[in-house]
Design a protein around this motif. Structure first.
Motif, PDB file in Angstrom:
ATOM      1  N   VAL A  81       5.014 -19.331  11.299  1.00 25.49           N
ATOM      2  CA  VAL A  81       3.721 -18.794  11.308  1.00 25.49           C
ATOM      3  C   VAL A  81       3.381 -17.695  10.152  1.00 25.49           C
ATOM      4  CG1 VAL A  81       1.473 -17.951  12.604  1.00 25.49           C
ATOM      5  CG2 VAL A  81       3.061 -19.534  13.663  1.00 25.49           C
ATOM      6  N   LEU A  82       4.288 -16.896  10.334  1.00 23.24           N
ATOM      7  CA  LEU A  82       4.306 -15.766   9.314  1.00 23.24           C
ATOM      8  C   LEU A  82       4.483 -16.649   7.712  1.00 23.24           C
ATOM      9  CD1 LEU A  82       4.425 -12.588   8.822  1.00 23.24           C
ATOM     10  CD2 LEU A  82       6.972 -12.744   8.850  1.00 23.24           C
ATOM     11  N   ASN A  83       5.556 -17.277   7.670  1.00 24.71           N
ATOM     12  CA  ASN A  83       5.718 -17.841   6.440  1.00 24.71           C
ATOM     13  C   ASN A  83       4.461 -18.684   5.785  1.00 24.71           C
ATOM     14  OD1 ASN A  83       8.452 -17.162   6.129  1.00 24.71           O
ATOM     15  ND2 ASN A  83       8.972 -18.756   7.169  1.00 24.71           N
ATOM     16  N   ASP A  84       3.690 -19.373   6.882  1.00 17.07           N
ATOM     17  CA  ASP A  84       2.460 -19.995   6.566  1.00 17.07           C
ATOM     18  C   ASP A  84       1.321 -19.148   6.036  1.00 17.07           C
ATOM     19  OD1 ASP A  84       3.908 -22.316   7.023  1.00 17.07           O
ATOM     20  OD2 ASP A  84       2.927 -22.731   8.880  1.00 17.07           O
ATOM     21  N   ASN A  85       1.414 -17.879   6.285  1.00 13.90           N
ATOM     22  CA  ASN A  85       0.371 -16.800   6.267  1.00 13.90           C
ATOM     23  C   ASN A  85       0.632 -15.902   4.974  1.00 13.90           C
ATOM     24  OD1 ASN A  85      -1.884 -17.584   7.962  1.00 13.90           O
ATOM     25  ND2 ASN A  85      -0.398 -17.513   9.412  1.00 13.90           N
ATOM     26  N   LEU A  86       1.671 -16.107   4.302  1.00 14.74           N
ATOM     27  CA  LEU A  86       2.115 -15.445   3.237  1.00 14.74           C
ATOM     28  C   LEU A  86       1.188 -15.738   2.081  1.00 14.74           C
ATOM     29  CD1 LEU A  86       5.701 -14.790   3.895  1.00 14.74           C
ATOM     30  CD2 LEU A  86       4.358 -12.871   3.973  1.00 14.74           C
ATOM     31  N   THR A 100       8.137  -2.276   7.842  1.00 15.29           N
ATOM     32  CA  THR A 100       8.101  -2.194   9.356  1.00 15.29           C
ATOM     33  C   THR A 100       6.677  -2.659   9.740  1.00 15.29           C
ATOM     34  OG1 THR A 100       7.121   0.136   9.288  1.00 15.29           O
ATOM     35  CG2 THR A 100       9.558   0.237   9.783  1.00 15.29           C
ATOM     36  N   GLY A 101       5.413  -1.869   9.776  1.00 16.54           N
ATOM     37  CA  GLY A 101       4.094  -2.251  10.169  1.00 16.54           C
ATOM     38  C   GLY A 101       3.245  -2.849   9.005  1.00 16.54           C
ATOM     39  N   GLU A 102       3.701  -2.995   7.655  1.00 15.58           N
ATOM     40  CA  GLU A 102       2.996  -3.173   6.487  1.00 15.58           C
ATOM     41  C   GLU A 102       2.619  -4.725   6.625  1.00 15.58           C
ATOM     42  OE1 GLU A 102       5.799  -0.114   5.524  1.00 15.58           O
ATOM     43  OE2 GLU A 102       5.998  -2.073   6.583  1.00 15.58           O
ATOM     44  N   ARG A 144      -1.152  -9.894  14.847  1.00 17.84           N
ATOM     45  CA  ARG A 144      -0.186  -8.968  15.125  1.00 17.84           C
ATOM     46  C   ARG A 144       1.102  -9.133  14.352  1.00 17.84           C
ATOM     47  NH1 ARG A 144      -0.944  -5.886  20.601  1.00 17.84           N
ATOM     48  NH2 ARG A 144      -3.221  -6.317  20.627  1.00 17.84           N
ATOM     49  N   ARG A 145       0.992  -9.644  13.175  1.00 27.24           N
ATOM     50  CA  ARG A 145       2.271 -10.022  12.549  1.00 27.24           C
ATOM     51  C   ARG A 145       2.379  -8.864  11.382  1.00 27.24           C
ATOM     52  NH1 ARG A 145       1.393 -14.154  15.130  1.00 27.24           N
ATOM     53  NH2 ARG A 145       2.532 -15.914  15.436  1.00 27.24           N
ATOM     54  N   THR A 146       3.350  -8.535  10.928  1.00 28.44           N
ATOM     55  CA  THR A 146       3.678  -7.856   9.787  1.00 28.44           C
ATOM     56  C   THR A 146       4.687  -8.118   8.788  1.00 28.44           C
ATOM     57  OG1 THR A 146       5.542  -6.406  10.793  1.00 28.44           O
ATOM     58  CG2 THR A 146       3.150  -5.845  11.375  1.00 28.44           C
ATOM     59  N   LEU A 147       4.978  -7.546   7.741  1.00 32.60           N
ATOM     60  CA  LEU A 147       5.810  -7.962   6.725  1.00 32.60           C
ATOM     61  C   LEU A 147       7.219  -7.222   7.183  1.00 32.60           C
ATOM     62  CD1 LEU A 147       4.069  -7.335   3.367  1.00 32.60           C
ATOM     63  CD2 LEU A 147       4.300  -9.378   4.640  1.00 32.60           C
ATOM     64  N   GLY A 148       7.408  -6.549   8.204  1.00 31.45           N
ATOM     65  CA  GLY A 148       8.434  -6.046   8.863  1.00 31.45           C
ATOM     66  C   GLY A 148       9.417  -7.216   9.320  1.00 31.45           C
ATOM     67  N   GLN A 149       8.572  -8.308   9.684  1.00 30.50           N
ATOM     68  CA  GLN A 149       9.232  -9.373  10.171  1.00 30.50           C
ATOM     69  C   GLN A 149      10.006 -10.398   9.365  1.00 30.50           C
ATOM     70  OE1 GLN A 149       5.373 -10.249  12.100  1.00 30.50           O
ATOM     71  NE2 GLN A 149       6.445 -10.816  13.952  1.00 30.50           N
ATOM     72  N   LEU A 150       9.980  -9.897   8.109  1.00 30.98           N
ATOM     73  CA  LEU A 150      10.551 -10.679   7.052  1.00 30.98           C
ATOM     74  C   LEU A 150      12.083 -10.378   6.971  1.00 30.98           C
ATOM     75  CD1 LEU A 150       8.417  -9.973   4.003  1.00 30.98           C
ATOM     76  CD2 LEU A 150       8.527 -12.224   5.313  1.00 30.98           C
ATOM     77  N   LEU A 168      -0.097 -10.492   4.007  1.00 32.76           N
ATOM     78  CA  LEU A 168      -0.234 -11.344   5.029  1.00 32.76           C
ATOM     79  C   LEU A 168      -1.830 -11.864   5.199  1.00 32.76           C
ATOM     80  CD1 LEU A 168       1.805 -10.213   7.885  1.00 32.76           C
ATOM     81  CD2 LEU A 168       1.779 -12.285   6.851  1.00 32.76           C
ATOM     82  N   ASN A 169      -2.154 -13.056   5.347  1.00 32.85           N
ATOM     83  CA  ASN A 169      -3.370 -13.655   5.370  1.00 32.85           C
ATOM     84  C   ASN A 169      -3.774 -13.483   6.789  1.00 32.85           C
ATOM     85  OD1 ASN A 169      -5.989 -14.642   4.439  1.00 32.85           O
ATOM     86  ND2 ASN A 169      -5.377 -16.593   4.356  1.00 32.85           N
ATOM     87  N   GLU A 170      -4.948 -12.824   7.233  1.00 35.08           N
ATOM     88  CA  GLU A 170      -4.908 -12.744   8.261  1.00 35.08           C
ATOM     89  C   GLU A 170      -3.911 -11.975   9.400  1.00 35.08           C
ATOM     90  OE1 GLU A 170      -6.516 -16.465  10.307  1.00 35.08           O
ATOM     91  OE2 GLU A 170      -7.107 -17.001   8.392  1.00 35.08           O
ATOM     92  N   GLY A 171      -3.035 -11.302   8.818  1.00 34.40           N
ATOM     93  CA  GLY A 171      -1.912 -10.832   9.438  1.00 34.40           C
ATOM     94  C   GLY A 171      -2.185  -9.711  10.560  1.00 34.40           C
ATOM     95  N   MET A 172      -3.201  -8.757  10.478  1.00 31.78           N
ATOM     96  CA  MET A 172      -3.540  -7.652  11.404  1.00 31.78           C
ATOM     97  C   MET A 172      -3.965  -8.329  12.551  1.00 31.78           C
ATOM     98  SD  MET A 172      -4.204  -4.811   8.728  1.00 31.78           S
ATOM     99  CE  MET A 172      -4.797  -3.764  10.010  1.00 31.78           C
TER     100      MET A 172
END
Length: 188
Positions: free
Chosen positions: A36-41, A147-149, A114-120, A107-111
């Motif tokens: 889901v994170l990869n799809d929204n980058l 972290t939370g970016e 509750r997804r962040t670039l810290g999950q990369l 992140l498109n719609e990341g906030m």
């Protein structure tokens, strides 16, 4: 042969080192174990003036606008070599008003999710010679410092003393595309 990784803030004098360099490919590698994170980058390229401000809405290259008006910067339809996105830059044709070509990810719609670039687990940018595909510059993995970016400036290609340099930036934004837009004069 891969280039040695460059740290945040480091730069390379591309055209001073390679005087006949006419074009480059900016490649971005982003990876997470979460689909889901990869799809929204989203990766975007901003053509900016000397004050880091985008020239116009037409000077942003991303999935909805694959090139800018002068066709000097184009997002490639398919990325290769482990990159998720690649942007081709014809250095000779970049308009004189463009002083910086800034590559960002957000992140498109990341906030809202509750997804962040810290999950990369991986976030890198590299520069390839358009003529032969040789890797000229590779950033260090920028992911461990995140972290939370939800937004990140990966790097920038910029004019310097009549030539072109590349800088690894690695600046994160907790407010994602909104923060990137504010810093680069983009109206959302």
């Amino acid at each position: 042969m891969p280039a040695a990784p460059m740290k945040r803030g480091s730069n390379a004098a591309l055209t001073r080192e390679i005087p006949n360099l006419r074009g480059v490919v900016l490649g971005v590698a982003l990876a997470s174990s979460e689909p889901v994170l990869n799809d929204n980058l989203v990766v975007a390229t901003l053509l900016c003036d000397d004050d880091h401000k985008v020239l116009s809405d037409e000077h942003m290259v991303f999935f909805n606008q694959l090139t800018e008006p002068d066709l000097s910067v184009t997002q490639l339809a398919a990325a290769a070599g482990g990159d998720v996105e690649q942007v081709e830059v014809d250095l000779d044709d970049v308009p004189a008003a463009v002083h910086r070509i800034v590559v960002v990810a957000y992140l498109n719609e990341g906030m809202g999710h509750r997804r962040t670039l810290g999950q990369l687990r991986d976030a890198r940018i590299r520069v390839l010679n358009l003529a032969d595909g040789a890797e000229l510059v590779r950033s260090e993995n920028l992911a461990p410092a995140l972290t939370g970016e939800t937004g990140l400036v990966l790097g920038e290609l910029y004019r310097h003393e009549g030539g072109w340099k590349f800088k690894v930036v690695g600046q994160g934004y907790p407010n994602g595309v909104v923060g990137i837009a504010a810093d680069h004069g983009i109206g959302l």
